[in-house]
Design an enzyme around this catalytic site. Structure first.
Site, PDB file in Angstrom:
ATOM      1  N   HIS A 101       4.470   8.982  -4.042  1.00 39.08           N
ATOM      2  CA  HIS A 101       5.690   8.212  -4.360  1.00 39.08           C
ATOM      3  C   HIS A 101       6.458   8.911  -5.488  1.00 39.08           C
ATOM      4  O   HIS A 101       7.688   8.958  -5.465  1.00 39.08           O
ATOM      5  CB  HIS A 101       5.337   6.796  -4.843  1.00 39.08           C
ATOM      6  N   ASP A 132       6.274   2.690   1.156  1.00 39.93           N
ATOM      7  CA  ASP A 132       5.499   1.492   1.487  1.00 39.93           C
ATOM      8  C   ASP A 132       6.383   0.656   2.404  1.00 39.93           C
ATOM      9  O   ASP A 132       7.491   0.250   1.997  1.00 39.93           O
ATOM     10  CB  ASP A 132       5.156   0.706   0.215  1.00 39.93           C
ATOM     11  N   GLU A 169      -4.555   1.333   2.835  1.00 37.25           N
ATOM     12  CA  GLU A 169      -3.335   0.508   2.776  1.00 37.25           C
ATOM     13  C   GLU A 169      -2.534   0.681   4.072  1.00 37.25           C
ATOM     14  O   GLU A 169      -2.001   1.761   4.322  1.00 37.25           O
ATOM     15  CB  GLU A 169      -2.458   0.945   1.585  1.00 37.25           C
ATOM     16  N   HIS A 218       1.235   2.087   3.482  1.00 35.02           N
ATOM     17  CA  HIS A 218       1.571   3.320   2.749  1.00 35.02           C
ATOM     18  C   HIS A 218       1.564   4.547   3.676  1.00 35.02           C
ATOM     19  O   HIS A 218       0.584   4.809   4.367  1.00 35.02           O
ATOM     20  CB  HIS A 218       0.573   3.523   1.600  1.00 35.02           C
TER      21      HIS A 218
HETATM   22  C1  LIG Z   1       0.463   0.567  -5.402  1.00 33.70           C
HETATM   23  C2  LIG Z   1       0.548   0.815  -3.920  1.00 33.70           C
HETATM   24  N1  LIG Z   1       1.713   0.215  -3.403  1.00 33.70           N
HETATM   25  C3  LIG Z   1       0.552   2.311  -3.637  1.00 33.70           C
HETATM   26  O1  LIG Z   1       1.583   2.866  -3.356  1.00 33.70           O
HETATM   27  N2  LIG Z   1      -0.633   2.934  -3.732  1.00 33.70           N
HETATM   28  C4  LIG Z   1      -0.751   4.351  -3.527  1.00 33.70           C
HETATM   29  C5  LIG Z   1      -2.182   4.770  -3.392  1.00 33.70           C
HETATM   30  C6  LIG Z   1      -0.085   5.131  -4.654  1.00 33.70           C
HETATM   31  O2  LIG Z   1      -0.039   4.667  -5.796  1.00 33.70           O
HETATM   32  O3  LIG Z   1       0.319   6.286  -4.383  1.00 33.70           O
HETATM   33 ZN   LIG Z   2       2.483   3.368  -1.486  1.00 31.62          ZN
END
Ligand SMILES: C[C@@H](N)C(=O)N[C@H](C)C(=O)O
Ligand SMILES: [Zn+2]
Length: 233
Positions: free
Chosen positions: A147, A154, A211, A214
């Protein structure tokens, strides 16, 4: 003979006049039709094709076909804090192009992408890690999240009435039920996750095991972590 010619002339004249006087509401002119179907330019931004893959762009400047519910611009998130001043979705140019392409494929199936998060400043990743230092669900800021590189999103899917598809858990549900390998779920949930994953993968996005929401865009994995914060009106 001359009488016949005069009659023919009169018939042609009257029928042409009737055509021009006829109301056009039921049958729009060619110009009207073109105006109706021509895509409206979203904004006067540089053409996506002309920008380097590594530039950051605001996705809404390049497509009107996405739905947004940027959770970290609200208090309705696992931090219980609003960590973005306003709800924007930025990604790298190559990621934006892939998202527009995959969304087109979803729309052909009757769905659209709804975003919960896109590019995330590195400073926000640090805040997340302070609250939830578990690398299964939050990337360690020492390594950086995709990100932070502008290559992760997401997401979920909505139907054409903007109703979310049932994915079995809410966004940021940090537990086994959100894992791709968790099979004890209703058939429709498993199918919704499958449609999301298979379509995203076909366009160069990779899932992570823990997740369902993601996705990382493959070509951005080695990009630099960024920490810019977008402008809010
Ligand atoms: C926090 C969650 N939405 C997310 O994006 N998790 C992944 C593993 C990240 O932080 O890159
Ligand atoms: Zn994410």
């Amino acid at each position: 003979m001359s009488r016949i010619l005069i009659c023919l002339f009169l018939i042609t004249f009257i029928s042409c006049k009737e055509n021009t006087d006829r109301p056009t509401a039921a049958e729009p002119t060619v110009a009207e039709v073109k105006e109706d179907i021509a895509p409206t330019p979203v904004a006067t931004q540089p053409d996506l094709q002309s920008l380097p893959d590594t530039s950051f762009v605001r996705l809404a400047d390049y497509s009107r076909d996405f739905v947004y519910d940027m959770k970290y611009a609200t208090t309705d998130n696992f931090l219980e804090k609003q960590v973005y001043e306003c709800d924007e979705c930025y990604t790298r140019v190559n990621t934006a192009k892939a998202l527009i392409a995959v969304n087109k494929a979803f729309m052909e199936k009757g769905y659209r992408i709804k975003f919960y998060d896109c590019y995330r400043p590195h400073s926000v990743q640090k805040k997340m890690w302070e609250i939830y230092p578990n690398p299964i669900y939050v990337a360690d800021p020492a390594k950086g999240s995709i990100h932070n590189k502008g290559g992760a999103v997401d997401i979920t899917l909505v139907d054409m009435e903007d109703n979310e598809l049932n994915m079995g858990t809410p966004f940021d549900f940090f537990g086994k039920k959100a894992h791709h390998a968790f099979g004890d779920l209703p058939e429709d949930v498993l199918n919704n996750r499958k449609v999301l994953k298979e379509t995203m993968e076909a366009y160069g996005f990779n899932a992570i095991t823990s997740e369902w929401w993601h996705y990382n865009y493959g070509p951005t994995l080695n990009y630099e972590v960024a920490d810019f914060v977008w402008h809010c009106e």
